[in-house]
Design a protein around this motif. Sequence first.
Motif, PDB file in Angstrom:
ATOM      1  N   HIS A 122      -5.578  -3.950   2.193  1.00  0.00           N
ATOM      2  CA  HIS A 122      -5.763  -3.377   3.542  1.00  0.00           C
ATOM      3  C   HIS A 122      -6.028  -4.458   4.593  1.00  0.00           C
ATOM      4  O   HIS A 122      -6.632  -4.179   5.638  1.00  0.00           O
ATOM      5  N   ASP A 133       0.837  -1.196   0.000  1.00  0.00           N
ATOM      6  CA  ASP A 133       0.000   0.000   0.000  1.00  0.00           C
ATOM      7  C   ASP A 133       0.874   1.249   0.000  1.00  0.00           C
ATOM      8  O   ASP A 133       2.010   1.245   0.506  1.00  0.00           O
ATOM      9  N   ASP A 182      -3.752   5.414  11.037  1.00  0.00           N
ATOM     10  CA  ASP A 182      -4.630   4.932   9.962  1.00  0.00           C
ATOM     11  C   ASP A 182      -5.820   5.875   9.839  1.00  0.00           C
ATOM     12  O   ASP A 182      -6.721   5.872  10.676  1.00  0.00           O
ATOM     13  N   ARG A 204      -4.830  -3.802   8.276  1.00  0.00           N
ATOM     14  CA  ARG A 204      -5.525  -2.659   8.860  1.00  0.00           C
ATOM     15  C   ARG A 204      -6.962  -3.007   9.229  1.00  0.00           C
ATOM     16  O   ARG A 204      -7.456  -2.627  10.311  1.00  0.00           O
TER      17      ARG A 204
END
Length: 322
Positions: A244, A146, A260, A247
């Motif tokens: 993701h 990312d 985040d 996360r």
Amino acid sequence: MPDSIASGGVRHLEIASNYAGQRLDNFLLRELKGAPKSLIYRIVRKGEVRLNGGRVQPDRRLQTGDVLRIPPVRLNERQEQPLRPSPGLAEQLRAAVLYEDRELLILNKPAGLAVHKGSGVDYGVIEALRALRPNEPFLELAHRLDRDTSGCLALAKTAVVLRLIQDAFRIGQVEKRYLALVRDYWNHGPREVNLPLRRNLLRGGERMVEVMDDGKPAQTRFNPVSLFKPASLLEVRIATGRTHQIRVHAAHLDHPLAGDDKYGDAGFNRMMADQYGLRRLFLHAHSLNLPLGGRDIAVSAPLDAELRAVLDHLQPAGHRRD
């Protein structure tokens, strides 16, 4: 380079062995320098690009001896300007090299730099490196990180190594470990999360990834490294590479990642910025082990100064677990 035969503005290229295994869209982006992805996909969709005389999909992998028809393409003046990475970016990428040989390049990718262009990003790591290394015959991303994640990023310098790495990822032979700072004291011990994820769900005008029963399988392993009251440092391994993934799984456990701004806690992020100076996502791919046909490449990437400073400030009030 491929053999080229000109015919009334149309080119017919015979694919050489060093391009075997490369995706058609990536090959065209290199061959039609300056062409935007939208143009590449349009000429493929309309059938103007032909492979061995037939229509082809943009994700088709080329083989030695394939004959590719490329139509004449007119680019506007802005698009024809080659990418010239700034001196600062060029030096940043040179300093980021962790390992390099004739077949492989591994970088410590800086946070904030996308791996490729798209979605409003004019260029990424791969475009910048190709511009800085114009004589490199083959250079492709072997996997993704990312934009806001830093750490180990592998690029293949041959089609053979690209296939080896992609095959190793597919069958779970690649070991990639992350360091993540999460909210609050982690009291779960080692924890494995198996929760399916769906991407591109629209929430409040923003496209998100969420835990959903009809999503794709996703497996994440969290292991505590250093435990503090306001935040905890975890080592994370992923058995799948969903968008993701770390996360979303961490947030689902009510321990969102520090910094985040998509799945995290705004108040926690403000506190980490104001008290500890953290102004980026604390997620770092700190080690990578690649099996490459009889040899293993093991590389580690140090934390950048900002992340080290955050941990140093947390350390006095915390309890260390080795």
